[in-house]
Design an enzyme around this catalytic site. Sequence first.
Site, mmCIF file in Angstrom:
data_model
loop_
_atom_site.group_PDB
_atom_site.id
_atom_site.type_symbol
_atom_site.label_atom_id
_atom_site.label_comp_id
_atom_site.label_asym_id
_atom_site.label_seq_id
_atom_site.Cartn_x
_atom_site.Cartn_y
_atom_site.Cartn_z
ATOM 1 N N CYS B 1 56.644 23.914 71.472
ATOM 2 C CA CYS B 1 57.368 23.390 70.352
ATOM 3 C C CYS B 1 56.189 23.169 69.250
ATOM 4 O O CYS B 1 55.009 23.324 69.510
ATOM 5 C CB CYS B 1 57.773 21.925 70.635
ATOM 6 N N THR B 2 56.534 23.076 67.987
ATOM 7 C CA THR B 2 55.624 22.844 66.771
ATOM 8 C C THR B 2 56.163 21.589 65.949
ATOM 9 O O THR B 2 57.225 21.830 65.521
ATOM 10 C CB THR B 2 55.454 24.106 66.045
ATOM 11 N N ASN B 181 51.899 22.331 71.626
ATOM 12 C CA ASN B 181 51.987 21.726 73.038
ATOM 13 C C ASN B 181 50.590 21.458 73.842
ATOM 14 O O ASN B 181 50.477 21.830 75.069
ATOM 15 C CB ASN B 181 52.807 22.731 73.801
ATOM 16 N N ARG B 194 49.752 28.577 68.420
ATOM 17 C CA ARG B 194 50.497 28.322 67.149
ATOM 18 C C ARG B 194 49.643 27.401 66.129
ATOM 19 O O ARG B 194 50.308 27.271 65.031
ATOM 20 C CB ARG B 194 52.063 27.817 67.759
#
Lengths: 106, 252
Positions: B1-2, B181, B194
Site C-alpha cells: 500500500c501507499t 509498508n 515505492r
Amino acid sequence: SGAYPPDKHFEVPVYDVDLDLSPLQRWAPLMADKGPQLVALIDDVKDLIKSVVGETIFKIIMNNLSKVATTLPYPFYEELVGISTFSELPLSTITMYNIFYEAFTL
Amino acid sequence: CTSIIAQDPSGYLYHGRNLDTGVFLGWDKKNHTWKVAEKLKPLTVQLNWKKNGTTLFRSLSFAGYVGVLTAVKEDKFTFSLDKRFALNGGFMGLLEWILFDDHEQSWVSFLTREVLEVASSYKEAQTKLMKTRLMAPVYFILGGAQPGEGCIITRDRDNADLVTLGSEKTGSGSWFLVQTNYDHWKNPPFFDDRRTPAIQCMTENGQINASLSLIYNVLSTKPVLNKETVYTALMEVRSGELQGWTRQCPDP
C-alpha cells in the site's frame, strides 16, 4: 504519470450502510449484489491459509472461528451473522475473511 | 500500500492511497496478474455509512468486510491503513484471543470502524489510534481538517511512533507525508521501494501543485502503482468526498 482524470469505467460502485438498521440486516443489499463474488474469493483464501500454516493449525483455527465470532464486540458478531446469512457462507468463513489482517501479518 | 497526505499553500489537505494486496495465491501467467488482487477488484465498493438519515462517514471497502481501511469523515479527518509486516504480530494476537478470556486488545479493523463512528475530531482519532492495545502491528495514516493536521502512526501491539506533517523524519517534504509498508526509520528493501519514487514525484511537482490530481498521478506512477494494486482512493476532508477506482497496472 499524467493519469488524471481516471477512467469512469473503473469507478467503484456506491452502497449505503444504514446504521439505524439492525446489525443483522444492514449488509443485506450489498450481499445480495456481491455475495457470489465473495464466495469465489473465499475458497482461494482458505487454500492460502492452509498452505501458510499447515493442515493441522488450519483446522484448529477454523474450528475456533465461530467461537471467536461470538467474542467480538457489538455489533460485529451480529453483522457477521447477517453477512453469513445473506451470502450463505459459514460464519467461520466470514469471520476468517474479516480477521484476515490480524491473523496474517506475517 | 501507499498512502499520501499533501497540504497546499493555503493549508488545504488532500489524502490518497493505493491499496495493494500481497502476492499470495500466485501469479496468473495468462493474464499477467496476481490472482488475489483480481478477485478483490469486483468486491471493491464505496460505502456511505448512514445514521439518522445523514452520512456519518464514507469508506472504500470490500463487500463482506465490516472493518474500515480507507475513510473520510466530513470536516473531521481522513484515514487510511497500511499493512505492517511482523513475524510475531497478529497471529500471536489471534492465539491469545482464542486462548485467554480477558480480550483486552482491539482488532485493528474493528478499532478503525469504531474511531470513524465515534471520534469527532482529528485529535480524538489520533489519541484512540495511538493508545489502544492492538492485535496486530499496523501503520495508521491520519489527516485532519486544519493546516498541519496530518500524521503517520506506526503501531506495534502496545507502542506507537508518531510522525507529523512538517517533520522531516520520514524523508517526506515539509508539506506532504508518504507511507508504504516499511518503518520510516529503515530503508525499504530494494525489491519493493515505492517510497523513493513517490517522494521524488511529490517533491518535483512542489507544494504549489498539491491537489487530488497530483496525488492520483503519483499513485499511478510505477512502481507506486503495481500489479498488486487493487484500488486507488482520493479523499477531501472539507467536502467529505471520497472517490475510488479499481486499477490495472500495465506490464513494464
